[in-house]
Design a protein around this motif. Sequence first.
Motif, PDB file in Angstrom:
ATOM      1  N   ARG A 139       0.814  -1.216   0.000  1.00  0.00           N
ATOM      2  CA  ARG A 139       0.000   0.000   0.000  1.00  0.00           C
ATOM      3  C   ARG A 139       0.845   1.263   0.000  1.00  0.00           C
ATOM      4  NH1 ARG A 139      -4.578  -1.963   4.427  1.00  0.00           N
ATOM      5  NH2 ARG A 139      -5.816  -3.213   2.966  1.00  0.00           N
ATOM      6  N   ASP A 140       2.031   1.177   0.566  1.00  0.00           N
ATOM      7  CA  ASP A 140       2.891   2.361   0.627  1.00  0.00           C
ATOM      8  C   ASP A 140       3.919   2.380  -0.497  1.00  0.00           C
ATOM      9  OD1 ASP A 140       4.384   0.243   1.481  1.00  0.00           O
ATOM     10  OD2 ASP A 140       5.214   1.243   3.258  1.00  0.00           O
ATOM     11  N   CYS A 141       3.731   1.527  -1.505  1.00  0.00           N
ATOM     12  CA  CYS A 141       4.687   1.491  -2.614  1.00  0.00           C
ATOM     13  C   CYS A 141       4.642   2.797  -3.396  1.00  0.00           C
ATOM     14  CB  CYS A 141       4.362   0.330  -3.543  1.00  0.00           C
ATOM     15  SG  CYS A 141       5.442   0.243  -4.988  1.00  0.00           S
ATOM     16  N   SER A 142       5.796   3.395  -3.611  1.00  0.00           N
ATOM     17  CA  SER A 142       5.879   4.659  -4.358  1.00  0.00           C
ATOM     18  C   SER A 142       6.818   4.560  -5.555  1.00  0.00           C
ATOM     19  CB  SER A 142       6.352   5.783  -3.425  1.00  0.00           C
ATOM     20  OG  SER A 142       7.630   5.465  -2.869  1.00  0.00           O
ATOM     21  N   ASP A 143       7.343   3.376  -5.795  1.00  0.00           N
ATOM     22  CA  ASP A 143       8.252   3.166  -6.914  1.00  0.00           C
ATOM     23  C   ASP A 143       7.434   3.101  -8.200  1.00  0.00           C
ATOM     24  OD1 ASP A 143       9.944   2.170  -8.901  1.00  0.00           O
ATOM     25  OD2 ASP A 143      11.060   0.921  -7.496  1.00  0.00           O
ATOM     26  N   PRO A 144       7.575   4.070  -9.093  1.00  0.00           N
ATOM     27  CA  PRO A 144       6.751   4.075 -10.312  1.00  0.00           C
ATOM     28  C   PRO A 144       6.971   2.853 -11.189  1.00  0.00           C
ATOM     29  CG  PRO A 144       8.509   5.715 -10.456  1.00  0.00           C
ATOM     30  CD  PRO A 144       8.493   5.225  -9.052  1.00  0.00           C
ATOM     31  N   GLN A 145       8.184   2.302 -11.159  1.00  0.00           N
ATOM     32  CA  GLN A 145       8.457   1.120 -11.977  1.00  0.00           C
ATOM     33  C   GLN A 145       7.685  -0.078 -11.467  1.00  0.00           C
ATOM     34  OE1 GLN A 145      10.810   1.608 -14.713  1.00  0.00           O
ATOM     35  NE2 GLN A 145       9.473  -0.060 -15.316  1.00  0.00           N
ATOM     36  N   VAL A 146       7.653  -0.246 -10.161  1.00  0.00           N
ATOM     37  CA  VAL A 146       6.906  -1.357  -9.562  1.00  0.00           C
ATOM     38  C   VAL A 146       5.406  -1.136  -9.724  1.00  0.00           C
ATOM     39  CG1 VAL A 146       6.413  -2.574  -7.406  1.00  0.00           C
ATOM     40  CG2 VAL A 146       8.758  -1.877  -7.924  1.00  0.00           C
ATOM     41  N   LEU A 147       4.949   0.075  -9.516  1.00  0.00           N
ATOM     42  CA  LEU A 147       3.524   0.371  -9.663  1.00  0.00           C
ATOM     43  C   LEU A 147       3.029   0.098 -11.080  1.00  0.00           C
ATOM     44  CD1 LEU A 147       3.285   3.702  -7.617  1.00  0.00           C
ATOM     45  CD2 LEU A 147       2.348   1.471  -6.963  1.00  0.00           C
ATOM     46  N   SER A 148       3.875   0.355 -12.063  1.00  0.00           N
ATOM     47  CA  SER A 148       3.470   0.153 -13.452  1.00  0.00           C
ATOM     48  C   SER A 148       3.421  -1.324 -13.831  1.00  0.00           C
ATOM     49  CB  SER A 148       4.417   0.900 -14.395  1.00  0.00           C
ATOM     50  OG  SER A 148       5.742   0.395 -14.304  1.00  0.00           O
ATOM     51  N   LEU A 149       3.933  -2.196 -12.946  1.00  0.00           N
ATOM     52  CA  LEU A 149       3.853  -3.635 -13.190  1.00  0.00           C
ATOM     53  C   LEU A 149       2.494  -4.202 -12.793  1.00  0.00           C
ATOM     54  CD1 LEU A 149       5.250  -6.327 -13.939  1.00  0.00           C
ATOM     55  CD2 LEU A 149       6.167  -6.404 -11.605  1.00  0.00           C
ATOM     56  N   VAL A 206      -3.899 -10.849 -20.877  1.00  0.00           N
ATOM     57  CA  VAL A 206      -2.556 -11.427 -20.884  1.00  0.00           C
ATOM     58  C   VAL A 206      -1.883 -10.958 -19.601  1.00  0.00           C
ATOM     59  CG1 VAL A 206      -0.350 -11.642 -22.054  1.00  0.00           C
ATOM     60  CG2 VAL A 206      -2.441 -11.398 -23.413  1.00  0.00           C
ATOM     61  N   ARG A 207      -1.597 -11.892 -18.699  1.00  0.00           N
ATOM     62  CA  ARG A 207      -0.979 -11.548 -17.416  1.00  0.00           C
ATOM     63  C   ARG A 207       0.247 -12.403 -17.165  1.00  0.00           C
ATOM     64  NH1 ARG A 207      -4.659  -9.233 -13.696  1.00  0.00           N
ATOM     65  NH2 ARG A 207      -6.475  -8.457 -14.866  1.00  0.00           N
ATOM     66  N   MET A 208       1.193 -11.828 -16.468  1.00  0.00           N
ATOM     67  CA  MET A 208       2.358 -12.569 -15.996  1.00  0.00           C
ATOM     68  C   MET A 208       1.971 -13.348 -14.745  1.00  0.00           C
ATOM     69  SD  MET A 208       5.170  -9.526 -16.385  1.00  0.00           S
ATOM     70  CE  MET A 208       6.482 -10.535 -15.645  1.00  0.00           C
ATOM     71  N   ILE A 209       2.429 -14.604 -14.644  1.00  0.00           N
ATOM     72  CA  ILE A 209       2.154 -15.427 -13.467  1.00  0.00           C
ATOM     73  C   ILE A 209       3.415 -16.216 -13.101  1.00  0.00           C
ATOM     74  CG2 ILE A 209      -0.316 -15.663 -13.952  1.00  0.00           C
ATOM     75  CD1 ILE A 209       0.290 -18.479 -15.058  1.00  0.00           C
ATOM     76  N   ASP A 210       3.398 -16.800 -11.918  1.00  0.00           N
ATOM     77  CA  ASP A 210       4.467 -17.674 -11.411  1.00  0.00           C
ATOM     78  C   ASP A 210       5.754 -16.902 -11.143  1.00  0.00           C
ATOM     79  OD1 ASP A 210       2.721 -19.790 -11.647  1.00  0.00           O
ATOM     80  OD2 ASP A 210       3.419 -20.338 -13.647  1.00  0.00           O
ATOM     81  N   PHE A 211       5.942 -16.535  -9.871  1.00  0.00           N
ATOM     82  CA  PHE A 211       7.059 -15.649  -9.514  1.00  0.00           C
ATOM     83  C   PHE A 211       7.944 -16.236  -8.414  1.00  0.00           C
ATOM     84  CE2 PHE A 211       3.419 -12.957 -10.853  1.00  0.00           C
ATOM     85  CZ  PHE A 211       3.942 -12.549 -12.076  1.00  0.00           C
ATOM     86  N   ALA A 212       8.097 -17.565  -8.407  1.00  0.00           N
ATOM     87  CA  ALA A 212       8.942 -18.202  -7.400  1.00  0.00           C
ATOM     88  C   ALA A 212      10.423 -18.074  -7.719  1.00  0.00           C
ATOM     89  CB  ALA A 212       8.565 -19.683  -7.271  1.00  0.00           C
ATOM     90  N   HIS A 213      10.722 -17.571  -8.913  1.00  0.00           N
ATOM     91  CA  HIS A 213      12.121 -17.446  -9.331  1.00  0.00           C
ATOM     92  C   HIS A 213      12.382 -16.042  -9.869  1.00  0.00           C
ATOM     93  CE1 HIS A 213      12.745 -21.831  -8.944  1.00  0.00           C
ATOM     94  NE2 HIS A 213      11.477 -21.878  -9.342  1.00  0.00           N
ATOM     95  N   VAL A 214      12.015 -15.047  -9.092  1.00  0.00           N
ATOM     96  CA  VAL A 214      12.284 -13.645  -9.431  1.00  0.00           C
ATOM     97  C   VAL A 214      13.439 -13.166  -8.561  1.00  0.00           C
ATOM     98  CG1 VAL A 214      11.356 -11.310  -9.499  1.00  0.00           C
ATOM     99  CG2 VAL A 214       9.876 -13.250 -10.081  1.00  0.00           C
ATOM    100  N   PHE A 215      14.448 -12.559  -9.194  1.00  0.00           N
ATOM    101  CA  PHE A 215      15.655 -12.154  -8.479  1.00  0.00           C
ATOM    102  C   PHE A 215      15.942 -10.676  -8.717  1.00  0.00           C
ATOM    103  CE2 PHE A 215      16.019 -16.658  -8.643  1.00  0.00           C
ATOM    104  CZ  PHE A 215      16.818 -17.035  -7.576  1.00  0.00           C
ATOM    105  N   PRO A 216      16.473  -9.994  -7.700  1.00  0.00           N
ATOM    106  CA  PRO A 216      16.864  -8.588  -7.904  1.00  0.00           C
ATOM    107  C   PRO A 216      17.999  -8.498  -8.906  1.00  0.00           C
ATOM    108  CG  PRO A 216      17.631  -9.405  -5.777  1.00  0.00           C
ATOM    109  CD  PRO A 216      16.730 -10.459  -6.331  1.00  0.00           C
ATOM    110  N   SER A 217      18.062  -7.365  -9.592  1.00  0.00           N
ATOM    111  CA  SER A 217      19.051  -7.207 -10.655  1.00  0.00           C
ATOM    112  C   SER A 217      19.423  -5.747 -10.808  1.00  0.00           C
ATOM    113  CB  SER A 217      18.484  -7.747 -11.974  1.00  0.00           C
ATOM    114  OG  SER A 217      19.324  -7.433 -13.052  1.00  0.00           O
ATOM    115  N   GLU A 218      20.485  -5.504 -11.549  1.00  0.00           N
ATOM    116  CA  GLU A 218      20.877  -4.137 -11.899  1.00  0.00           C
ATOM    117  C   GLU A 218      21.052  -3.999 -13.405  1.00  0.00           C
ATOM    118  OE1 GLU A 218      24.372  -3.232  -9.693  1.00  0.00           O
ATOM    119  OE2 GLU A 218      23.354  -3.181  -7.746  1.00  0.00           O
TER     120      GLU A 218
END
Length: 377
Positions: A79-89, A342-354
Motif C-alpha cells: 500500500r505504501d509502494c511509491s516506486d513508479p516502476q513497480v507500480l506500473s507492473l 494477458v498476465r504474468m504469473i508464477d514468480f517463485a524465481h524472481v531475483f533482484p538485478s541491476e
Amino acid sequence: MSEKSEETNSLAPERGRAPDGDERRLNGCVPLSHQVAGHKYGINKVGILQHPDGTVLKQLQPPPRGTREMHFYTQVFARDCSDPQVLSLRPHVPVFYGTWASSDSPNELYLKLEDVTRRFSRPCIMDVKVGRHSYDPLASPEKRQQQIRKYPLMEEIGFLLLGMRVYQPSRDCYVCHDQFFGRSLGKDTLAGGLAQFFHDGVKLHKQTIRLCIRKVQNILRWFESQKQLHFYASSLLFVYEGASGAHTEAEQNNNHHHHHPPPQESSHVGSPAKSSCRRGGCGRDLPDSLQNGGQTHGSAPCLRQSNGNVECEEEEEEEEEEGEEDSGGWLEEEGSEGHVEVRMIDFAHVFPSESPDEGYMHGLKNLLSTLRKIIQD
C-alpha cells in the motif's frame, strides 16, 4: 466460521456462496477446474484452489521458492509502494489479496489471487513459459541439465507452450493440449501449434491475436524500461472469450459455481461420461496447417465437471520446482480490449538485478514474431 478465523492478512473482496456437492475442500474451496499447467489437484497435490468468493488460492511453495513469490507479490502490491516502476507492473499481474489459511491447517498458507478468467463465460486459456532459461541462477548443474533436456530449443526460441484449452462453439466442447504437446513443437511447427489456441474449429480469430499482441507489447515495454528484476520460469497467461454474443450474468462466468448448461457431448465420443475433447475429437475439424503444429500425443482428454466446467487430464510427470501459477452481464466483443487478458504469473524465481532482463525480453520478442506470423500466414 467467522471471517477472522478463516482469513490471515486477507484483503479479499466480499465472499460469495460456497459450491454444492462432494468437491468441497478447505472451507468450501474446490480445485480450479480450468487450470492448464502447473501442479494440479490430485494425490499428494493440492494444486490451485478456487475460493467461494471467486479468488484463487495458490499454496505457498517450500522456501526459498514460496518466500520469493510472496515477497514479490507483497512488494508489488504494498500500500505504501511509491516506486513508479513497480507500480506500473501491477496491471500485468493478478491482483494480490494477501495470504489465506484454513482454521484446520493454520500453518498451510496460500496466496490469495485474482482469478483472471472469472469474468469470461467460456474462457480459452493458454500458459506460455517465457525466457531463455527455465532455471534460475542458483540452480545446480544437474537441475540446469534437467531443464535443458525438457526443451532444448528454449534458449533459442525463448518460450515454451505449457498447456491450453480452447472452446469450440460449433461442438460446445473444449480442446486441450498439455506440456508434452508444447515440447513436441519445433521451429517449423511452432507457429502452427500456437495458432491452435486461436482457432475455434471453424475459423482463426485474427483480431484476438492482434489484441494479445498489443498486451504482450505493453509487457515488453515494461521490461525495456526496468533493470530491477530478472524473471525465471515465469509464464504469461493468455485468456480470451470463447463464447459469442451476449449472455446473462448467470452464464457470464463458468467459475462462479452458477448452474448453467455445460458444453454438450460430441458424436465423436461414445462414452457418455467423457466430453468430446479427446484425441482426434473436436480437433478433427482443424485445418491441415494447424493439425501439423504438433503431435497428437500432446492432446489431453477432458473430463466434464459437476459445475459445467471441463478439465483436461494429463499424464503425470515429476513435480517441477519451477512452479507453474467483473464485467456485467455482457460478453466483450472480439474487437475490444476486454475480450482478452494477458498476465504474468508464477514468480517463485524472481531475483533482484541491476541490468535489463535480456532473457525474458528475448522470449517476448520471439513470441510477438510468432503471433504476427500466424496472422500473416
